[in-house]
Design a protein around this motif. Structure first.
Motif, PDB file in Angstrom:
ATOM      1  N   MET A   1       0.526  -1.063  -0.058  1.00  0.00           N
ATOM      2  CA  MET A   1       0.290  -0.223  -0.242  1.00  0.00           C
ATOM      3  C   MET A   1       0.426   1.137  -0.431  1.00  0.00           C
ATOM      4  N   LYS A   2       0.467   2.521  -0.847  1.00  0.00           N
ATOM      5  CA  LYS A   2       1.076   3.378  -0.863  1.00  0.00           C
ATOM      6  C   LYS A   2       0.559   4.667   0.431  1.00  0.00           C
ATOM      7  N   LEU A   3       1.039   5.251   0.773  1.00  0.00           N
ATOM      8  CA  LEU A   3       0.891   6.449   1.657  1.00  0.00           C
ATOM      9  C   LEU A   3       1.316   7.729   1.405  1.00  0.00           C
ATOM     10  N   VAL A   4       0.149   8.410   0.369  1.00  0.00           N
ATOM     11  CA  VAL A   4       0.456   9.800   0.467  1.00  0.00           C
ATOM     12  C   VAL A   4       0.143  10.934   1.384  1.00  0.00           C
ATOM     13  N   LYS A   5       1.687  11.451   1.587  1.00  0.00           N
ATOM     14  CA  LYS A   5       1.657  12.703   2.546  1.00  0.00           C
ATOM     15  C   LYS A   5       1.474  13.971   1.846  1.00  0.00           C
ATOM     16  N   VAL A   6       0.344  14.901   2.003  1.00  0.00           N
ATOM     17  CA  VAL A   6       0.291  16.132   1.274  1.00  0.00           C
ATOM     18  C   VAL A   6       0.289  17.072   2.646  1.00  0.00           C
ATOM     19  N   MET A  39       1.325  28.345   9.299  1.00  0.00           N
ATOM     20  CA  MET A  39      -0.097  27.499   9.015  1.00  0.00           C
ATOM     21  C   MET A  39      -0.066  26.518   7.387  1.00  0.00           C
ATOM     22  N   GLY A  40      -0.609  25.943   7.867  1.00  0.00           N
ATOM     23  CA  GLY A  40      -0.513  24.908   7.120  1.00  0.00           C
ATOM     24  C   GLY A  40      -1.683  24.083   7.040  1.00  0.00           C
ATOM     25  N   LYS A  41      -2.408  23.376   6.395  1.00  0.00           N
ATOM     26  CA  LYS A  41      -3.067  21.790   6.749  1.00  0.00           C
ATOM     27  C   LYS A  41      -2.523  20.389   6.237  1.00  0.00           C
ATOM     28  N   TYR A  42      -2.430  18.959   6.565  1.00  0.00           N
ATOM     29  CA  TYR A  42      -1.851  18.087   6.648  1.00  0.00           C
ATOM     30  C   TYR A  42      -2.535  16.763   5.875  1.00  0.00           C
ATOM     31  N   PHE A  43      -2.418  15.853   5.146  1.00  0.00           N
ATOM     32  CA  PHE A  43      -3.265  15.295   4.909  1.00  0.00           C
ATOM     33  C   PHE A  43      -2.687  13.663   4.568  1.00  0.00           C
ATOM     34  N   ASP A  59      -3.029  14.490  -7.774  1.00  0.00           N
ATOM     35  CA  ASP A  59      -2.953  16.394  -8.274  1.00  0.00           C
ATOM     36  C   ASP A  59      -4.423  16.580  -8.316  1.00  0.00           C
ATOM     37  N   ALA A  60      -5.705  15.851  -9.109  1.00  0.00           N
ATOM     38  CA  ALA A  60      -6.268  16.614  -9.666  1.00  0.00           C
ATOM     39  C   ALA A  60      -7.327  16.872  -7.431  1.00  0.00           C
ATOM     40  N   ILE A  61      -7.358  15.621  -7.069  1.00  0.00           N
ATOM     41  CA  ILE A  61      -7.338  15.941  -5.857  1.00  0.00           C
ATOM     42  C   ILE A  61      -7.064  16.953  -5.013  1.00  0.00           C
ATOM     43  N   CYS A  62      -6.341  17.575  -5.331  1.00  0.00           N
ATOM     44  CA  CYS A  62      -5.727  18.654  -3.985  1.00  0.00           C
ATOM     45  C   CYS A  62      -6.298  19.413  -4.665  1.00  0.00           C
ATOM     46  N   ASP A  63      -5.967  19.789  -6.346  1.00  0.00           N
ATOM     47  CA  ASP A  63      -6.618  20.857  -7.398  1.00  0.00           C
ATOM     48  C   ASP A  63      -7.419  20.870  -6.857  1.00  0.00           C
ATOM     49  N   ASN A  70      -6.368  29.417  -5.759  1.00  0.00           N
ATOM     50  CA  ASN A  70      -6.145  30.644  -5.775  1.00  0.00           C
ATOM     51  C   ASN A  70      -5.661  31.527  -4.194  1.00  0.00           C
ATOM     52  N   ILE A  71      -5.178  30.583  -2.924  1.00  0.00           N
ATOM     53  CA  ILE A  71      -4.235  31.524  -2.223  1.00  0.00           C
ATOM     54  C   ILE A  71      -3.251  30.316  -1.049  1.00  0.00           C
ATOM     55  N   GLU A  72      -3.146  29.445  -2.014  1.00  0.00           N
ATOM     56  CA  GLU A  72      -3.174  28.314  -1.412  1.00  0.00           C
ATOM     57  C   GLU A  72      -1.748  27.271  -1.956  1.00  0.00           C
ATOM     58  N   THR A  73      -1.162  26.945  -2.169  1.00  0.00           N
ATOM     59  CA  THR A  73      -0.145  25.505  -3.001  1.00  0.00           C
ATOM     60  C   THR A  73       0.197  24.371  -1.923  1.00  0.00           C
ATOM     61  N   TYR A  74       0.221  23.304  -2.415  1.00  0.00           N
ATOM     62  CA  TYR A  74       0.430  21.696  -1.896  1.00  0.00           C
ATOM     63  C   TYR A  74       1.475  21.335  -2.130  1.00  0.00           C
ATOM     64  N   ARG A  75       2.023  20.208  -1.930  1.00  0.00           N
ATOM     65  CA  ARG A  75       3.643  19.337  -2.164  1.00  0.00           C
ATOM     66  C   ARG A  75       3.429  18.346  -1.283  1.00  0.00           C
ATOM     67  N   TYR A  76       3.374  17.145  -1.946  1.00  0.00           N
ATOM     68  CA  TYR A  76       3.130  15.735  -1.092  1.00  0.00           C
ATOM     69  C   TYR A  76       4.447  14.634  -1.370  1.00  0.00           C
ATOM     70  N   GLU A  77       4.450  13.804  -0.551  1.00  0.00           N
ATOM     71  CA  GLU A  77       5.336  13.058  -0.761  1.00  0.00           C
ATOM     72  C   GLU A  77       4.777  11.564  -0.417  1.00  0.00           C
ATOM     73  N   ILE A  78       5.539  10.318  -1.454  1.00  0.00           N
ATOM     74  CA  ILE A  78       4.239   8.848  -1.798  1.00  0.00           C
ATOM     75  C   ILE A  78       5.737   7.987  -0.917  1.00  0.00           C
ATOM     76  N   ALA A  79       5.153   7.285   0.097  1.00  0.00           N
ATOM     77  CA  ALA A  79       5.827   6.605   0.441  1.00  0.00           C
ATOM     78  C   ALA A  79       5.422   4.695   1.048  1.00  0.00           C
ATOM     79  N   GLU A  80       6.077   4.194   1.224  1.00  0.00           N
ATOM     80  CA  GLU A  80       5.096   2.839   1.846  1.00  0.00           C
ATOM     81  C   GLU A  80       4.990   2.731   2.892  1.00  0.00           C
ATOM     82  N   ALA A  81       3.198   2.398   2.773  1.00  0.00           N
ATOM     83  CA  ALA A  81       2.536   2.085   4.380  1.00  0.00           C
ATOM     84  C   ALA A  81       3.229   1.371   5.234  1.00  0.00           C
TER      85      ALA A  81
END
Length: 82
Positions: A1-6, A39-43, A59-63, A70-81
């Motif tokens: 399983m893959k874990l994506v940290k946003v 300050m930010g959000k983590y998913f 990318d689609a889920i984040c966008d 309009n006001i936020e940016t995001y980045r994500y990391e993919i790792a093994e769960a």
């Protein structure tokens, strides 16, 4: 399983009022070396290992949901769960 940290944060051009309030409180507590707070959000999103369109869909889920483009940016990391 893959874990994506946003990680979602405000764009640098947007005033981070909550970050400023937190920084002020930290400085009031005597930690005067803290120069900036953002300050930010983590998913965390879990995906099946064989999911070929994962990055495109993340990318689609984040966008479309997790970040306001309009006001936020995001980045994500993919790792093994774990």
């Amino acid at each position: 399983m893959k874990l994506v940290k946003v990680y979602v944060t405000l764009k640098k051009s947007v005033l981070d009022a909550q970050g400023e309030a937190i920084k002020s409180a930290i400085n009031t507590m005597g930690y005067d070396k803290v120069a900036d707070v953002h300050m930010g959000k983590y998913f965390e999103l879990s995906f099946a290992d064989d999911y070929n369109a994962m990055e495109k869909d993340v990318d689609a889920i984040c966008d479309e949901l997790l970040a306001n483009p309009n006001i936020e940016t995001y980045r994500y990391e993919i790792a093994e769960a774990e």
